[in-house]
Design a protein around this motif. Structure first.
Motif, mmCIF file in Angstrom:
data_model
loop_
_atom_site.group_PDB
_atom_site.id
_atom_site.type_symbol
_atom_site.label_atom_id
_atom_site.label_comp_id
_atom_site.label_asym_id
_atom_site.label_seq_id
_atom_site.Cartn_x
_atom_site.Cartn_y
_atom_site.Cartn_z
ATOM 1 N N GLY A 142 -12.688 -11.981 13.946
ATOM 2 C CA GLY A 142 -13.170 -13.338 14.170
ATOM 3 C C GLY A 142 -12.656 -13.914 15.475
ATOM 4 N N PRO A 143 -13.270 -15.010 15.961
ATOM 5 C CA PRO A 143 -12.905 -15.595 17.267
ATOM 6 C C PRO A 143 -11.760 -16.582 17.147
ATOM 7 N N TRP A 144 -10.659 -16.127 16.613
ATOM 8 C CA TRP A 144 -9.604 -17.039 16.183
ATOM 9 C C TRP A 144 -8.287 -16.801 16.915
ATOM 10 N N HIS A 145 -7.415 -17.801 16.804
ATOM 11 C CA HIS A 145 -6.012 -17.583 17.120
ATOM 12 C C HIS A 145 -5.328 -17.031 15.872
ATOM 13 N N HIS A 146 -4.056 -16.807 15.943
ATOM 14 C CA HIS A 146 -3.259 -16.228 14.864
ATOM 15 C C HIS A 146 -3.326 -17.117 13.619
ATOM 16 N N GLY A 147 -4.004 -16.633 12.570
ATOM 17 C CA GLY A 147 -4.068 -17.374 11.320
ATOM 18 C C GLY A 147 -5.152 -18.426 11.235
ATOM 19 N N GLN A 148 -5.967 -18.565 12.247
ATOM 20 C CA GLN A 148 -6.979 -19.625 12.240
ATOM 21 C C GLN A 148 -8.038 -19.409 11.164
ATOM 22 N N LEU A 152 0.809 -1.219 0.000
ATOM 23 C CA LEU A 152 0.000 0.000 0.000
ATOM 24 C C LEU A 152 0.838 1.263 0.000
ATOM 25 N N VAL A 153 2.150 1.125 0.201
ATOM 26 C CA VAL A 153 3.047 2.283 0.189
ATOM 27 C C VAL A 153 3.398 2.585 -1.264
ATOM 28 N N HIS A 154 2.903 3.685 -1.793
ATOM 29 C CA HIS A 154 3.093 4.023 -3.208
ATOM 30 C C HIS A 154 2.729 2.823 -4.083
ATOM 31 N N PRO A 155 1.470 2.405 -4.074
ATOM 32 C CA PRO A 155 1.077 1.148 -4.719
ATOM 33 C C PRO A 155 1.163 1.181 -6.241
ATOM 34 N N HIS A 156 1.398 0.011 -6.814
ATOM 35 C CA HIS A 156 1.394 -0.151 -8.261
ATOM 36 C C HIS A 156 -0.023 0.047 -8.791
ATOM 37 N N PRO A 157 -0.199 0.640 -9.974
ATOM 38 C CA PRO A 157 -1.553 0.849 -10.516
ATOM 39 C C PRO A 157 -2.347 -0.441 -10.691
ATOM 40 N N ALA A 158 -1.678 -1.573 -10.851
ATOM 41 C CA ALA A 158 -2.381 -2.839 -11.029
ATOM 42 C C ALA A 158 -2.855 -3.444 -9.719
ATOM 43 N N LEU A 159 -2.413 -2.896 -8.596
ATOM 44 C CA LEU A 159 -2.846 -3.418 -7.294
ATOM 45 C C LEU A 159 -4.273 -2.937 -7.035
ATOM 46 N N LYS A 160 -5.199 -3.874 -6.962
ATOM 47 C CA LYS A 160 -6.606 -3.535 -6.831
ATOM 48 C C LYS A 160 -7.154 -3.796 -5.426
ATOM 49 N N ALA A 161 -6.470 -4.595 -4.617
ATOM 50 C CA ALA A 161 -6.943 -4.888 -3.258
ATOM 51 C C ALA A 161 -5.799 -5.472 -2.447
ATOM 52 N N ALA A 162 -5.896 -5.301 -1.113
ATOM 53 C CA ALA A 162 -4.912 -5.876 -0.197
ATOM 54 C C ALA A 162 -5.654 -6.497 0.982
ATOM 55 N N VAL A 163 -5.185 -7.676 1.403
ATOM 56 C CA VAL A 163 -5.815 -8.383 2.532
ATOM 57 C C VAL A 163 -4.737 -8.738 3.550
ATOM 58 N N PRO A 164 -4.400 -7.801 4.453
ATOM 59 C CA PRO A 164 -3.463 -8.123 5.542
ATOM 60 C C PRO A 164 -4.219 -8.852 6.658
ATOM 61 N N MET A 165 -3.774 -10.052 6.990
ATOM 62 C CA MET A 165 -4.403 -10.836 8.046
ATOM 63 C C MET A 165 -3.408 -11.002 9.192
ATOM 64 N N ASN A 166 -3.811 -10.594 10.398
ATOM 65 C CA ASN A 166 -2.957 -10.704 11.582
ATOM 66 C C ASN A 166 -1.544 -10.189 11.311
ATOM 67 N N PRO A 167 -1.413 -8.997 10.750
ATOM 68 C CA PRO A 167 -0.086 -8.542 10.324
ATOM 69 C C PRO A 167 0.797 -8.074 11.469
ATOM 70 N N MET A 168 2.106 -8.191 11.258
ATOM 71 C CA MET A 168 3.086 -7.561 12.128
ATOM 72 C C MET A 168 3.110 -6.073 11.791
ATOM 73 N N VAL A 169 2.848 -5.213 12.778
ATOM 74 C CA VAL A 169 2.702 -3.784 12.522
ATOM 75 C C VAL A 169 3.627 -2.951 13.396
ATOM 76 N N ASP A 170 3.530 -3.125 14.696
ATOM 77 C CA ASP A 170 4.351 -2.355 15.634
ATOM 78 C C ASP A 170 4.918 -3.329 16.659
ATOM 79 N N GLY A 171 6.180 -3.666 16.484
ATOM 80 C CA GLY A 171 6.803 -4.703 17.298
ATOM 81 C C GLY A 171 7.025 -4.319 18.738
ATOM 82 N N TRP A 172 6.902 -3.036 19.071
ATOM 83 C CA TRP A 172 7.108 -2.614 20.464
ATOM 84 C C TRP A 172 5.789 -2.469 21.212
#
Length: 646
Positions: free
Chosen positions: A339-345, A187-207
């Protein structure tokens, strides 16, 4: 006749042939061909492995799985540090779905909807060239090179749409955990062909609350991950242990720094960064993905997928949601799923988590009714608009899906979320009335020599398979802790009506320590009735709805730690992970408070030292902890209660 010594006699034949050419055996050809060519004419897919060039000349190993007969197909891209070749050959088969099942992010949807599936090794891992940097920061103060995961994704998408004539030129990125960090980078300066992104349980802020720290407390059990991920390009160097119980392993070495030295971890670049940056300084702030995305336009539709009991990355996706949702002026570009899940469930089986049952396969529902139409809308030519609410959330306790307008207001129109103070009271009581009488505080002794386990011993290592239950520790029965003298438990009367919360409970803890540093662990728990007819094993179960840890030295500043004033009541405020839960009639609320959560988090020595990674054995001291519940010094949890909900 001269008789030669026996040794000389034996040596003469060898000397006579010393100059001879060694005897040549008849040709006996190898039965293995120089290059085997598999016959795949009957397969329903074509597998290609290519090296895609990046703008700096580095080539990234990429696996392309093309459905036979594909035409005008959308492309779904995952970038991974976990071996693209292996992840796309799960079960050798002439059919694509078994090849992907077990790893792929919703293999059933990918195969049934005919997408071109692309999985790529990130820079520096497995088959890809270049240097590996953990969650490589974008170009800037932390990364002086012109390349990062954003540019690598851009270059990969550009190559794919130019070299796959079977595609329609539409691309989506998808992934879980580290692989979920990568769609955010797209999503950072995305390519014109990128039409959607699905981040699931992403690593975002490690602190702040993902993999490495939570509010400053170090998640030391993740040292094994750092070790294996960084020691070699292909993760062949494995973490080792001479202890069956992880509790004993981490106690044996004392501090996380001492354990790292014993394992030679100062050879690893990311480990050196961890021990050099224990506070929330510029190193962490400048690579926090929510801050990065919040500072730029929102051009691509995003579906953020959050697990309510994510045992690894419970912070990041909701932080990203808070950062980018205000930019969604049409209400169509940001979708949130909880959802009522663990990481990646969400890509596996989702009818239960540990002992908790949900009454249906919630993960299959997500894939079929949420993910499938979302991807189709943006990747399929002429597909209809997906009928999705801005927020789709599973409400635990009632076990039902909800269509919501926004988060954290989690109810239909006509009712509102209000903050209600749930007070700790004398004699272990808990209620919505401020304390007016009784003892001013409760106290316990926190002993670093006997830290509170974060789950029942023996403590298993982080991982899956072979009977490991790491994925479900957040729903473990908390009775193991409530029976200890160094854990305070406060319990309400049984509820006579449902209590609905939707949002992040906020801790307002008035506490004192006889030391000069301290950790505080606070848990919000749903206590089941003593007897549960439908599931007898759940009788009296203490289900953690939301819980987290806070390192006291960061009470007034995350980037400037300071000693605590000993024996002085101080105010600690921090948010617990979000919950979307109904406490049912007959259930009780419980709050637990403790000062260690071991060995998931490193021990606080309870004596202020500049860097806890390097705390010495003499620094670890017992401390008397006091939790206050008096008028004017009331400790409470601010619950996001949904009024008017049923």
């Amino acid at each position: 006749m001269k008789i030669l010594p026996l040794a000389a006699a034996l040596l003469l034949p060898l000397l006579a042939h010393a100059g001879d050419v060694p005897a040549k055996y008849p040709d006996y050809p190898s039965e293995t061909p120089a290059q085997f060519v598999p016959v795949t004419a009957g397969f329903d897919y074509e597998r290609r492995e290519v090296m895609i060039p990046m703008r700096d000349g580095v080539k990234l190993h990429t696996v392309i799985l093309m459905p036979k007969g594909a035409r005008h197909a959308g492309i779904v891209l995952t970038r991974t540090p976990y071996n693209a070749s292996e992840l796309t050959a799960h079960t050798p088969s002439p059919h694509l779905e078994p090849m992907l099942q077990g790893y792929d992010n919703a293999a059933d949807v990918m195969v049934e909807d005919g997408y071109i599936r692309v999985v790529q090794d990130v820079r520096g891992k497995y088959g890809s060239e270049g240097d590996y940097v953990m969650n490589r920061p974008v170009h800037g103060p932390l990364n002086p090179t012109p390349v990062d995961d954003a540019t690598d994704t851009w270059d990969t998408i550009d190559w794919l749409v130019k070299n796959l004539p079977q595609s329609n030129g539409k691309v989506a990125t998808i992934g879980i955990s580290y692989d979920g960090f990568e769609p955010l980078m797209s999503l950072v300066h995305p390519h014109p062909a990128l039409k959607a992104a699905v981040p699931m349980n992403p690593m975002v802020d490690g602190w702040m609350g993902d993999d490495w720290f939570h509010h400053g407390a170090f998640r030391q059990q993740n040292m094994a991950y750092v070790y294996e991920q960084e020691a070699t390009r292909d993760n062949r160097e494995k973490w080792w242990s001479g202890f069956f119980d992880q509790y004993d392993l981490y106690m044996h070495y004392g501090s996380a720094g001492a354990l790292g030295d014993a394992y030679g971890m100062r050879q690893l670049g990311f480990w050196n960064k961890l021990i050099a940056h224990p506070a929330y300084d510029a190193f962490w702030q400048q690579q926090a993905v929510d801050k990065l995305l919040g500072a730029q336009p929102l051009d691509v539709p995003v579906m953020l997928v959050h697990s309510l009991w994510d045992q690894e990355d419970i912070y990041g996706d909701l932080a990203v949601y808070r950062a980018i949702k205000p930019k969604d002026t049409t209400g169509e570009k940001v979708k949130l799923v909880m959802g009522p899940w663990h990481h990646g469930q969400e890509i596996g089986e989702g009818s239960s988590l540990g002992a908790i049952r949900f009454g249906s396969d919630t993960a299959q529902y997500f894939r079929e009714h949420i993910l499938r139409p979302f991807l189709a809308q943006y990747l399929k030519d002429g597909a209809p608009k997906a009928d999705l609410a801005p927020v789709t959330a599973f409400q635990t306790g009632s076990n039902q899906w909800q269509r919501l307008d926004r988060w954290p207001l989690a109810c239909e129109s006509g009712c509102a979320s209000v903050s209600r103070a749930l007070y700790l009271q004398a004699d272990g009581r808990l209620g919505f009335e401020p304390p007016t009488s009784g003892a001013a505080y409760d106290e316990y002794v926190s002993d670093p020599a006997h830290p509170v386990p974060f789950r029942a011993r023996p403590i298993q290592p982080i991982g899956s398979g072979d009977g490991l239950t790491w994925a479900q520790w957040l729903v473990d029965d908390q009775r193991e802790a409530s029976g200890r003298t160094d854990v305070l438990s406060y319990v309400s009367a049984p509820l006579t009506a449902p209590l609905v919360i939707a949002g992040a409970p906020e801790v307002h803890l008035i506490a004192a320590t006889s030391g000069t540093d301290s950790d505080w662990v606070v848990k919000l728990i749903d206590v089941y009735p003593d007897q549960v007819a439908a599931q007898p094993a759940m009788g009296g179960y203490q289900l953690a709805v939301s819980m987290d840890i806070f390192r006291g030295r960061y009470r007034t500043s995350f980037d400037q730690p300071a000693p605590l004033a000993a024996n002085q009541p101080l105010d600690y405020r921090f948010a617990l992970p979000a919950a979307n839960h109904v406490f049912l009639p007959g259930h009780r609320l419980m709050v637990q408070v403790q000062s260690s959560w071991f060995p998931l988090y490193d021990r606080n020595p309870q004596t202020y030292v500049d860097n806890i990674f390097f705390a010495k054995p003499a620094d670890y001291v017992k401390a008397t902890q006091r939790v206050y519940h008096a008028a004017g010094q009331a400790s409470y949890l601010a619950l996001p209660v949904v009024s008017g909900a049923h």
